[in-house]
Design a protein around this motif. Structure first.
Motif, PDB file in Angstrom:
ATOM      1  N   GLY A  22      17.140  76.318  58.853  1.00  0.00           N
ATOM      2  CA  GLY A  22      17.481  76.235  57.467  1.00  0.00           C
ATOM      3  C   GLY A  22      16.668  75.681  56.301  1.00  0.00           C
ATOM      4  N   THR A  23      15.339  75.909  56.557  1.00  0.00           N
ATOM      5  CA  THR A  23      14.344  75.701  55.836  1.00  0.00           C
ATOM      6  C   THR A  23      13.896  76.818  54.831  1.00  0.00           C
ATOM      7  OG1 THR A  23      13.218  73.773  57.026  1.00  0.00           O
ATOM      8  CG2 THR A  23      11.857  75.114  55.370  1.00  0.00           C
ATOM      9  N   ASP A  24      14.025  76.879  53.497  1.00  0.00           N
ATOM     10  CA  ASP A  24      13.582  77.956  52.703  1.00  0.00           C
ATOM     11  C   ASP A  24      11.925  78.063  52.598  1.00  0.00           C
ATOM     12  OD1 ASP A  24      12.847  79.824  50.795  1.00  0.00           O
ATOM     13  OD2 ASP A  24      14.389  79.147  49.717  1.00  0.00           O
ATOM     14  N   ALA A  25      11.294  78.487  53.873  1.00  0.00           N
ATOM     15  CA  ALA A  25       9.870  78.840  53.982  1.00  0.00           C
ATOM     16  C   ALA A  25       9.206  79.330  52.731  1.00  0.00           C
ATOM     17  CB  ALA A  25       9.540  79.367  55.278  1.00  0.00           C
ATOM     18  N   ASP A  26       9.975  80.287  52.173  1.00  0.00           N
ATOM     19  CA  ASP A  26       9.161  80.863  51.023  1.00  0.00           C
ATOM     20  C   ASP A  26       8.954  80.071  50.037  1.00  0.00           C
ATOM     21  OD1 ASP A  26       9.143  83.427  52.434  1.00  0.00           O
ATOM     22  OD2 ASP A  26      10.251  84.458  50.879  1.00  0.00           O
ATOM     23  N   ALA A  27       9.896  79.022  49.378  1.00  0.00           N
ATOM     24  CA  ALA A  27       9.970  78.388  48.582  1.00  0.00           C
ATOM     25  C   ALA A  27       9.007  77.274  49.017  1.00  0.00           C
ATOM     26  CB  ALA A  27      11.211  77.612  48.139  1.00  0.00           C
ATOM     27  N   LEU A  28       9.098  76.521  50.066  1.00  0.00           N
ATOM     28  CA  LEU A  28       8.366  75.566  50.532  1.00  0.00           C
ATOM     29  C   LEU A  28       6.812  75.744  50.299  1.00  0.00           C
ATOM     30  CD1 LEU A  28       7.913  72.622  51.856  1.00  0.00           C
ATOM     31  CD2 LEU A  28       7.827  74.032  54.263  1.00  0.00           C
ATOM     32  N   PHE A  29       6.296  76.966  50.933  1.00  0.00           N
ATOM     33  CA  PHE A  29       4.665  77.407  51.127  1.00  0.00           C
ATOM     34  C   PHE A  29       4.340  77.883  49.762  1.00  0.00           C
ATOM     35  CE2 PHE A  29       5.368  78.771  55.780  1.00  0.00           C
ATOM     36  CZ  PHE A  29       5.198  77.431  56.181  1.00  0.00           C
ATOM     37  N   THR A  30       5.302  78.250  48.737  1.00  0.00           N
ATOM     38  CA  THR A  30       4.863  78.704  47.465  1.00  0.00           C
ATOM     39  C   THR A  30       4.743  77.463  46.538  1.00  0.00           C
ATOM     40  OG1 THR A  30       6.113  80.799  47.477  1.00  0.00           O
ATOM     41  CG2 THR A  30       5.648  79.770  45.422  1.00  0.00           C
ATOM     42  N   ARG A  31       5.374  76.472  46.963  1.00  0.00           N
ATOM     43  CA  ARG A  31       5.386  75.279  46.206  1.00  0.00           C
ATOM     44  C   ARG A  31       4.105  74.555  46.411  1.00  0.00           C
ATOM     45  NH1 ARG A  31      10.083  73.831  46.968  1.00  0.00           N
ATOM     46  NH2 ARG A  31       9.628  72.487  48.571  1.00  0.00           N
ATOM     47  N   ALA A  32       3.907  74.506  48.018  1.00  0.00           N
ATOM     48  CA  ALA A  32       2.734  74.078  48.321  1.00  0.00           C
ATOM     49  C   ALA A  32       1.394  74.400  47.946  1.00  0.00           C
ATOM     50  CB  ALA A  32       2.854  73.662  49.840  1.00  0.00           C
ATOM     51  N   THR A  33       1.432  75.830  47.937  1.00  0.00           N
ATOM     52  CA  THR A  33       0.126  76.203  47.748  1.00  0.00           C
ATOM     53  C   THR A  33      -0.317  76.789  46.393  1.00  0.00           C
ATOM     54  OG1 THR A  33       0.951  78.574  48.411  1.00  0.00           O
ATOM     55  CG2 THR A  33       0.243  77.135  50.267  1.00  0.00           C
ATOM     56  N   GLY A  34       0.767  76.958  45.681  1.00  0.00           N
ATOM     57  CA  GLY A  34       0.755  77.504  44.204  1.00  0.00           C
ATOM     58  C   GLY A  34       0.344  79.044  44.310  1.00  0.00           C
ATOM     59  N   ARG A  35       0.770  79.765  45.458  1.00  0.00           N
ATOM     60  CA  ARG A  35       0.547  80.848  45.734  1.00  0.00           C
ATOM     61  C   ARG A  35       2.243  81.739  45.865  1.00  0.00           C
ATOM     62  NH1 ARG A  35      -4.847  81.768  47.906  1.00  0.00           N
ATOM     63  NH2 ARG A  35      -4.331  83.895  48.380  1.00  0.00           N
ATOM     64  N   ASP A  36       1.966  83.042  45.757  1.00  0.00           N
ATOM     65  CA  ASP A  36       3.269  83.786  46.012  1.00  0.00           C
ATOM     66  C   ASP A  36       3.403  84.146  47.367  1.00  0.00           C
ATOM     67  OD1 ASP A  36       5.516  85.332  45.789  1.00  0.00           O
ATOM     68  OD2 ASP A  36       4.479  87.102  45.348  1.00  0.00           O
ATOM     69  N   VAL A  37       4.173  83.262  48.125  1.00  0.00           N
ATOM     70  CA  VAL A  37       4.079  83.468  49.680  1.00  0.00           C
ATOM     71  C   VAL A  37       5.509  83.939  50.233  1.00  0.00           C
ATOM     72  CG1 VAL A  37       3.898  81.827  51.855  1.00  0.00           C
ATOM     73  CG2 VAL A  37       2.550  81.098  49.737  1.00  0.00           C
ATOM     74  N   HIS A  38       5.390  84.643  51.312  1.00  0.00           N
ATOM     75  CA  HIS A  38       6.815  85.183  51.818  1.00  0.00           C
ATOM     76  C   HIS A  38       6.381  85.039  53.359  1.00  0.00           C
ATOM     77  CE1 HIS A  38       8.251  86.734  48.405  1.00  0.00           C
ATOM     78  NE2 HIS A  38       7.022  87.166  47.757  1.00  0.00           N
ATOM     79  N   VAL A  39       7.481  84.890  54.061  1.00  0.00           N
ATOM     80  CA  VAL A  39       7.343  84.613  55.570  1.00  0.00           C
ATOM     81  C   VAL A  39       8.330  85.800  56.174  1.00  0.00           C
ATOM     82  CG1 VAL A  39       7.230  82.023  55.447  1.00  0.00           C
ATOM     83  CG2 VAL A  39       9.382  83.086  55.653  1.00  0.00           C
ATOM     84  N   VAL A  40       7.720  86.093  57.460  1.00  0.00           N
ATOM     85  CA  VAL A  40       8.362  87.108  58.177  1.00  0.00           C
ATOM     86  C   VAL A  40       8.500  86.745  59.797  1.00  0.00           C
ATOM     87  CG1 VAL A  40       6.059  88.207  58.379  1.00  0.00           C
ATOM     88  CG2 VAL A  40       7.848  89.617  58.896  1.00  0.00           C
ATOM     89  N   ASN A  41       9.233  87.197  60.697  1.00  0.00           N
ATOM     90  CA  ASN A  41       9.268  86.870  62.013  1.00  0.00           C
ATOM     91  C   ASN A  41       7.832  87.415  62.625  1.00  0.00           C
ATOM     92  OD1 ASN A  41      10.092  88.560  64.765  1.00  0.00           O
ATOM     93  ND2 ASN A  41      10.712  86.485  64.637  1.00  0.00           N
TER      94      ASN A  41
END
Length: 255
Positions: free
Chosen positions: A93-112
């Protein structure tokens, strides 16, 4: 950021059970555009702890300024993680895109993770130039899979979890089963034949790529499988996750 005369290459991050690895990637060639850096996977590997590790990794790549792609060993839909078979259950249930984007200040996208490897093998590796349907499998602790049709990913296929002869396929055909049961190459190849013949019957692929660490021993077992669909070993091996994640990041940025 990269120097003014150099492009901002996307960064791929491969999140595994023991280590998290990253590198900037030149998408023209599929090669790393920086050194590969690594940190240990935090224990427990909760989302917040992994996000902190991502920040640490990116700090070691000061010249990479493009988007970031991250592999996750779970089902990913629209940036949200929906399964956690081999990672902390807090990921579900974690929105990993949002979590990592917020933490790093970069545009982050996750994939299997298997999907990332599949994209990389189709673009740069064993399936380069192959039209039609390619199925990429990774034989390891489980069986990861990616389905790519004419370069377009069908995400989250999870073909290692097919039920075959009353068993979860990966429980009998993964490389971990070979090691656990001390199977000979010949005996394991019989199980793989049953698995791959099922994929062949269900999907009629044009090519199957066999990856995972055991693929370096492909001469020992691939010739014994004996199905009609061509079977070839993966070529990118441990680079595939990083390269595929960077591909996803760049595509998301374009879209």
């Amino acid at each position: 950021m990269a120097p003014a005369n150099q492009p901002d290459h996307p960064t791929g991050i491969d999140f595994g059970g023991s280590g998290i690895k990253a590198a900037a990637v030149d998408l023209e060639t599929g090669d790393f555009a920086s050194e590969r850096v690594r940190v240990d996977t935090p224990q427990p590997a909760t989302p917040d702890a992994v996000a902190e590790a991502m920040v640490e990794l990116l700090a070691q790549l000061p010249d990479s300024g493009g988007p970031v792609g991250v592999t996750v060993p779970g089902v990913v839909r629209h940036g949200v993680v929906h399964s956690a078979a081999n990672i902390d259950k807090a990921w579900i249930g974690t929105d990993a895109d949002a979590l990592f984007t917020r933490a790093t200040g970069r545009d982050v996208h996750v994939v299997n993770d298997a999907d990332a490897a599949g994209l990389a093998e189709v673009r740069y590796g064993a399936a380069r130039g192959q039209r039609g349907l390619v199925i990429v499998t990774t034989l390891g602790t489980g069986i990861g899979s990616a389905m790519v049709h004419d370069g377009v990913l069908v995400p989250n296929s999870e073909l290692g979890h097919l039920e075959i002869d009353g068993h979860n396929a990966e429980s009998r055909a993964a490389n971990s089963a070979r090691e656990r049961e001390e199977l000979s190459w010949e005996t394991w190849a019989k199980r793989l034949r049953r698995y791959y013949s099922t994929l062949e019957a269900l999907f009629s692929p044009d090519l199957i790529v066999v990856g995972g660490g055991v693929s370096k021993h492909s001469d020992e077992f691939l010739p014994l499988i004996g199905i009609d669909t061509p079977l070839v070993p993966a070529t990118l091996r441990n680079k595939a996750g990083i390269v595929g994640a960077a591909l996803v990041a760049e595509r998301e940025l374009r879209d």
